[in-house]
Design an enzyme around this catalytic site. Structure first.
Site, PDB file in Angstrom:
ATOM      1  CD  GLU A   1      31.057 100.924  47.866  1.00 36.11           C
ATOM      2  OE1 GLU A   1      31.934 101.750  47.542  1.00 36.11           O
ATOM      3  OE2 GLU A   1      30.622 100.823  49.014  1.00 36.11           O
TER       4      GLU A   1
ATOM      5  CB  CYS B   1      36.280 103.180  41.674  1.00 34.96           C
ATOM      6  SG  CYS B   1      36.800 102.224  43.088  1.00 34.96           S
TER       7      CYS B   1
END
Ligand code: NAD
Length: 484
Positions: A215, A249
């Site tokens: 990720e 993110c």
């Protein structure tokens, strides 16, 4: 030579692997029961947890609650209720006519020891979205929290161990500790962090044959169409830029707005950004502040304009900042800034807006703001991202049923959702054969075997009755040969 940190990592992996034997053998309902109880005990101390997060990240306490503690409550409730059904074995299809007497099932087995290597931006929510489903799936977990937020990780592991025993362990330290953890050969690594570190982690895992979920970073774009509700879009985009001070993110770092509403939207967005300034704390690390400052300075040097905000001298927090007229080869457009900064660009058509959004190596999330859902849906299919939100942005990170997933430099790992649980377990095939036949594909080979294979292919190709009859005839001949 093994260093101290290598030894600590190895000890943690070995301890969890040993405890995993009993944990994996428990019925999933029992694991769910114990996890539910562990969750209840953690949530009884939710104020202490929120305060630990606020103390080491500087987030407002309300945001520690909304983006970290609340998510933990949802995680335990969701996985303990809905997880077990995804771990049930499924029946595998075996063609009864060609292969009589055989039954197949596909079971979900734990991977073993899952190493969870975490960043500092959501020091509770991110590791917990791996820990809870990994444990439910029968794995043990070794957590390596970020060196910038060690206390949140230690707090969680201490509570989980008190409830569940040494099926969870902690490895503390910086990148060296993360590398040592991979060297200790866990069975899977779930890595969340920057694309640069993710590449090193992927190589280290590949060398050792360790499954790896990644990720990574993002550079999300919000597309604002000319029929958007401008006030609502400005409020939502401002939140998407500023939440967690931009250290998200899936933070909005690029805004592509339709030329027809560009001026109006820009004004509304600037107004929202300015009003939100008091809720935006400083960045967690000085290093991150320096990266953001460099991106802004280079953009201005290249002809970009600061529409609001800007980076103050000294070490004062960076206020909400919007840049315009930024050339697209600038870092502020191309690289992840991870701060309260976004670049605004206008374009005259839907197609051009999509091209702008796709102009990135990253592919985590994107949003489209429009009153015409069909138009937004049509455009969403052209976006090269793992997630698309229509008239919202990024809020789903804490919803356990929905996959958090990217493409390209954002990594292809999945967290949250049944799809993630499938990755954290491996399929195991079990076949039981109760027929007593000599199988037609066994030895000896010869004309009859070849005839049978050709007839079988022809039967699949044509599907006709004649071909089926020929295939059965070939099977009879072959069986006669095998029995003689
Ligand atoms: P980072 O890559 O610097 O560090 C992440 C973790 O990896 C830390 O625990 C660190 O100690 C460890 N590490 C460093 N070098 C290592 C090595 N060689 N081997 C093993 N582990 C190593 O990231 P960060 O600065 O802590 O976090 C910010 C980044 O994380 C941003 O890029 C952000 O976009 C990304 N992120 C992604 C997601 C997502 O779901 N896609 C979520 C949150 C954050």
């Amino acid at each position: 030579m093994a260093t101290k940190v290598d030894k600590q990592a190895l000890e943690a992996v070995n301890e969890v692997r040993a405890a995993g034997v009993e944990w994996a053998s428990l019925p999933v309902a029992e694991r769910a029961r114990r996890l539910r109880e562990a969750g209840r005990l953690i949530l009884a101390e939710s104020d202490a947890l929120a305060r630990v997060v606020t103390a080491e990240t500087g987030k407002p306490l309300a945001e520690s609650y909304s983006s970290e503690v609340l998510g933990v409550a949802d995680l335990f409730a969701y996985w303990c209720k809905h997880g077990p059904v995804h771990l049930e074995p499924r029946k595998g299809l075996v063609p009864a006519l060609d292969m009589p007497g055989k039954k197949a099932r596909v079971e979900r087995m734990p991977r073993g020891v899952v190493a969870c290597i975490s960043p500092w931006n959501y020091p509770v929510a991110i590791p917990m979205r791996t820990l809870v489903p990994a444990l439910l799936g029968g794995n043990g977990v070794v957590l390596k929290p970020s060196e910038f937020t060690p206390r949140s990780g230690a707090w969680l592991v201490e509570r989980l161990r008190a409830s569940l025993g040494p099926i969870v362990a902690l490895v503390e330290g910086d990148g060296k500790a993360g590398a040592a953890l991979i060297k200790a050969r866990p069975d899977m690594v779930v890595f969340t962090g920057s694309t640069a570190t993710g590449t090193k982690v992927a190589v280290a895992c590949a060398k050792r044959g360790i499954a790896c979920e990644q990720e990574l970073g993002g550079k999300d774009c919000a597309i604002v169409l000319d029929d958007a509700d401008i006030d609502r879009a400005a409020a939502g985009v401002a939140w998407g830029i500023l939440t967690n001070a931009g250290q998200n993110c899936a933070g909005i770092e690029r805004v592509a707005v339709h030329g027809r509403v560009a001026e109006r939207f820009q004004e509304a967005l600037i107004d929202r950004l300015r009003k939100a300034a008091t809720h935006v704390p400083g960045l967690v690390t000085d290093g991150q502040r320096a990266i953001v400052a460099r991106h802004v300075a280079a953009a201005v040097e290249a002809g970009g304009v600061v529409l609001t905000g800007g980076v103050p001298d000294g070490d004062e927090p960076i206020p909400p900042t919007l840049l315009g007229s930024v050339p697209r080869d600038c870092k502020a457009w191309r690289e992840e800034s991870f701060g309260p900064v976004a670049v605004l660009v206008a374009a005259g058509s839907d197609e051009e807006l999509v091209r702008l959004a796709n102009d990135s190596e990253y592919g985590l999330g994107a949003s489209i703001w429009s009153k015409d859902i069909r138009r937004a849906e049509r455009l969403s299919r052209k976006l090269n991202t793992g997630m698309v939100w229509i008239n919202n942005h990024s809020f789903t990170g804490a919803l356990p049923d929905l996959p958090w997933v990217g493409v390209g430099a954002s990594g292809s790992g999945i967290t949250n959702s049944p799809e993630a649980l499938l990755h954290m377990t491996r399929p195991r095939l079990v076949v039981v054969d109760t027929s007593n036949a000599i199988e037609p594909w066994w030895y000896p080979y010869g004309d009859k075997m070849l005839g049978l294979m050709r007839a079988a292919v022809e039967r699949q190709r044509s599907g006709g009755l004649g071909a089926t009859f020929e295939a059965l005839k070939a099977l009879r001949l072959r069986n006669k040969e095998l029995r003689s």
